[in-house]
Design a protein around this motif. Structure first.
Motif, PDB file in Angstrom:
ATOM      1  N   ARG A 259     -12.401  -3.873   5.852  1.00 24.80           N
ATOM      2  CA  ARG A 259     -12.144  -2.443   5.668  1.00 24.80           C
ATOM      3  C   ARG A 259     -12.897  -1.958   4.435  1.00 24.80           C
ATOM      4  O   ARG A 259     -12.794  -2.555   3.352  1.00 24.80           O
ATOM      5  CB  ARG A 259     -10.635  -2.222   5.476  1.00 24.80           C
ATOM      6  CG  ARG A 259     -10.199  -0.759   5.438  1.00 24.80           C
ATOM      7  CD  ARG A 259     -10.006  -0.195   6.819  1.00 24.80           C
ATOM      8  NE  ARG A 259      -9.838   1.252   6.752  1.00 24.80           N
ATOM      9  CZ  ARG A 259      -8.650   1.854   6.684  1.00 24.80           C
ATOM     10  NH1 ARG A 259      -7.544   1.132   6.678  1.00 24.80           N
ATOM     11  NH2 ARG A 259      -8.574   3.175   6.658  1.00 24.80           N
TER      12      ARG A 259
ATOM     13  N   TRP B  10     -13.845   0.514   1.237  1.00 21.15           N
ATOM     14  CA  TRP B  10     -13.007   1.166   0.255  1.00 21.15           C
ATOM     15  C   TRP B  10     -13.871   1.682  -0.880  1.00 21.15           C
ATOM     16  O   TRP B  10     -15.011   1.257  -1.060  1.00 21.15           O
ATOM     17  CB  TRP B  10     -11.962   0.188  -0.295  1.00 21.15           C
ATOM     18  CG  TRP B  10     -12.572  -1.077  -0.852  1.00 21.15           C
ATOM     19  CD1 TRP B  10     -12.861  -2.211  -0.164  1.00 21.15           C
ATOM     20  CD2 TRP B  10     -13.006  -1.303  -2.189  1.00 21.15           C
ATOM     21  NE1 TRP B  10     -13.440  -3.140  -0.981  1.00 21.15           N
ATOM     22  CE2 TRP B  10     -13.542  -2.617  -2.240  1.00 21.15           C
ATOM     23  CE3 TRP B  10     -12.988  -0.540  -3.356  1.00 21.15           C
ATOM     24  CZ2 TRP B  10     -14.056  -3.167  -3.405  1.00 21.15           C
ATOM     25  CZ3 TRP B  10     -13.504  -1.096  -4.518  1.00 21.15           C
ATOM     26  CH2 TRP B  10     -14.019  -2.399  -4.535  1.00 21.15           C
TER      27      TRP B  10
ATOM     28  N   GLU C 164      -0.092  -2.629   8.683  1.00 24.29           N
ATOM     29  CA  GLU C 164      -1.130  -2.885   9.700  1.00 24.29           C
ATOM     30  C   GLU C 164      -1.216  -1.776  10.729  1.00 24.29           C
ATOM     31  O   GLU C 164      -2.290  -1.537  11.287  1.00 24.29           O
ATOM     32  CB  GLU C 164      -0.867  -4.217  10.408  1.00 24.29           C
ATOM     33  CG  GLU C 164      -1.074  -5.447   9.535  1.00 24.29           C
ATOM     34  CD  GLU C 164       0.220  -6.018   9.011  1.00 24.29           C
ATOM     35  OE1 GLU C 164       0.307  -7.248   8.891  1.00 24.29           O
ATOM     36  OE2 GLU C 164       1.143  -5.223   8.716  1.00 24.29           O
TER      37      GLU C 164
ATOM     38  N   LEU D   7      -8.554  -5.948   1.570  1.00 25.88           N
ATOM     39  CA  LEU D   7      -9.439  -5.048   2.320  1.00 25.88           C
ATOM     40  C   LEU D   7     -10.729  -5.748   2.717  1.00 25.88           C
ATOM     41  O   LEU D   7     -11.224  -5.593   3.845  1.00 25.88           O
ATOM     42  CB  LEU D   7      -9.742  -3.807   1.484  1.00 25.88           C
ATOM     43  CG  LEU D   7      -8.590  -2.832   1.242  1.00 25.88           C
ATOM     44  CD1 LEU D   7      -9.015  -1.745   0.267  1.00 25.88           C
ATOM     45  CD2 LEU D   7      -8.111  -2.220   2.546  1.00 25.88           C
TER      46      LEU D   7
ATOM     47  N   PHE E  25      -3.862  -1.090   7.327  1.00 25.85           N
ATOM     48  CA  PHE E  25      -3.838  -1.674   5.988  1.00 25.85           C
ATOM     49  C   PHE E  25      -3.326  -3.105   6.058  1.00 25.85           C
ATOM     50  O   PHE E  25      -2.173  -3.336   6.450  1.00 25.85           O
ATOM     51  CB  PHE E  25      -2.974  -0.839   5.049  1.00 25.85           C
ATOM     52  CG  PHE E  25      -3.614   0.460   4.650  1.00 25.85           C
ATOM     53  CD1 PHE E  25      -4.375   0.552   3.490  1.00 25.85           C
ATOM     54  CD2 PHE E  25      -3.482   1.588   5.458  1.00 25.85           C
ATOM     55  CE1 PHE E  25      -4.976   1.750   3.133  1.00 25.85           C
ATOM     56  CE2 PHE E  25      -4.079   2.781   5.105  1.00 25.85           C
ATOM     57  CZ  PHE E  25      -4.840   2.858   3.943  1.00 25.85           C
TER      58      PHE E  25
ATOM     59  N   TRP F  87       0.866  -1.182   0.000  1.00 24.62           N
ATOM     60  CA  TRP F  87       0.000   0.000   0.000  1.00 24.62           C
ATOM     61  C   TRP F  87       0.901   1.229   0.000  1.00 24.62           C
ATOM     62  O   TRP F  87       1.856   1.310   0.778  1.00 24.62           O
ATOM     63  CB  TRP F  87      -0.877   0.034   1.243  1.00 24.62           C
ATOM     64  CG  TRP F  87      -1.817  -1.125   1.391  1.00 24.62           C
ATOM     65  CD1 TRP F  87      -1.698  -2.170   2.242  1.00 24.62           C
ATOM     66  CD2 TRP F  87      -3.036  -1.336   0.676  1.00 24.62           C
ATOM     67  NE1 TRP F  87      -2.752  -3.036   2.101  1.00 24.62           N
ATOM     68  CE2 TRP F  87      -3.591  -2.545   1.148  1.00 24.62           C
ATOM     69  CE3 TRP F  87      -3.692  -0.628  -0.324  1.00 24.62           C
ATOM     70  CZ2 TRP F  87      -4.782  -3.064   0.648  1.00 24.62           C
ATOM     71  CZ3 TRP F  87      -4.885  -1.134  -0.813  1.00 24.62           C
ATOM     72  CH2 TRP F  87      -5.424  -2.332  -0.333  1.00 24.62           C
TER      73      TRP F  87
ATOM     74  N   VAL G 217     -11.275   3.648   2.430  1.00 27.40           N
ATOM     75  CA  VAL G 217      -9.985   3.845   1.773  1.00 27.40           C
ATOM     76  C   VAL G 217     -10.209   4.344   0.351  1.00 27.40           C
ATOM     77  O   VAL G 217     -10.829   3.642  -0.458  1.00 27.40           O
ATOM     78  CB  VAL G 217      -9.175   2.533   1.732  1.00 27.40           C
ATOM     79  CG1 VAL G 217      -7.849   2.765   1.019  1.00 27.40           C
ATOM     80  CG2 VAL G 217      -8.941   1.998   3.132  1.00 27.40           C
TER      81      VAL G 217
END
Length: 304
Positions: free
Chosen positions: A205, A207, A246, A200, A250, A167, A181
């Motif tokens: 997470r 995005w 992390e 993700l 991420f 990332w 994200v």
């Protein structure tokens, strides 16, 4: 069908498709837009079928145009090769190599130096595009060797090495207060994008894709604005950019796979030499970076 195919008409047709428009094609060819339109009309009269369909917003190929485009590119390529062959010494060989633009920036200088030291009479011809487009060119006989990234559904190739992904963000980027994200990535179908999105999703997470481009430089410009996050091969990360992990929320990304594709019709020692040079430059480097990445992840886990 009446008349003979004219190379200038073929150039106009290919330019319209590659530039996705008549005005852009006219600018590339240094012609007026009306001349470009007339040239296409003349070509369609010669072929006896419509090649392009137009709307107020876009252009596209007709079924006949899709078939004809393959031959038009091959004819133009042969024109260039015929002239080049007549101008070069008979013993000189041309090797057609394809690789993505970002990898060319990374390794092309060293590769050419090593290759020319072994084969001074061989002229490398390098084409830079996305991996999927390059493999398509190879299957059409336009390239002898392709270095690229394995994608789902792509013709099987020769494995070179795993490619650790990271990332990345501009130095000014901050994730503070961001729930989702913002991604600047290649178009759908890119292996880097697929692996990143999967990571993700597994991490829960959210995005959203805020920018897409087919060009590595286009992606880099978007990231440099400090408003989005990208994913790229760890070895290709520009100096000064952030590498997110992390600690910033991420998750690790599954590595991509670097591959070779060779033309079955080109069995020459020069291609084998190119493969060996690229193996030395990329394979060993990728393995070292992957081991380094794993050691960093282990140390971070111990710290936590």
């Amino acid at each position: 069908m009446s008349g003979e195919l004219d190379g200038s008409l073929l150039k106009v047709f290919v330019a319209i498709i590659e530039c996705q428009g008549f005005s852009a094609a006219a600018e590339r060819l240094h012609k007026t837009q009306s001349t470009v339109s007339q040239s296409l009309q003349r070509l369609e009269e010669i072929v006896g079928a419509p090649l392009i369909h137009r709307t107020s917003r876009s252009i596209g190929l007709t079924p006949s145009g899709e078939t004809f485009l393959i031959y038009a590119r091959q004819i133009l390529k042969l024109h260039v090769e015929a002239i080049s062959a007549a101008q070069l010494p008979n013993e000189q060989v041309c090797i057609h190599l394809g690789m993505p633009e970002d990898y060319a920036e990374y390794c092309l200088g060293g590769m050419l130096k090593d290759f020319q030291a072994q084969f001074a009479q061989v002229r490398p011809d390098v084409c830079c595009e996305m991996s999927t487009a390059l493999v398509g060119r190879l299957l059409r006989g336009e390239l002898d060797l392709v270095l690229g990234v394995e994608h789902a559904g792509l013709q099987p190739g020769e494995y070179l090495c795993d490619e650790p992904l990271a990332w990345v963000a501009a130095p000014s980027w901050s994730g503070v207060g961001r729930q989702s994200v913002p991604l600047a990535v290649y178009a759908e179908g890119c292996a880097f994008r697929a692996n990143a999105v999967q990571a993700l999703a597994h991490a829960g997470r959210s995005w959203q894709v805020v920018y897409t481009s087919q060009s590595p430089r286009g992606i880099a410009i978007a990231i440099e604005q400090g408003l989005s996050v990208g994913v790229m091969a760890r070895r290709l990360v520009p100096q000064g950019w952030q590498i997110l992990d992390e600690r910033q929320g991420f998750p690790p990304i599954a590595p991509a796979r670097l591959m070779f594709w060779r033309s079955t019709g080109c069995q020459v020692p020069e291609v084998d030499a190119l493969v060996q040079i690229l193996q030395r430059q990329l394979g060993d480097s990728g393995s070292r970076q992957h081991r380094h990445f794993d050691s960093l992840r282990t140390s971070h886990a111990l710290e936590q």
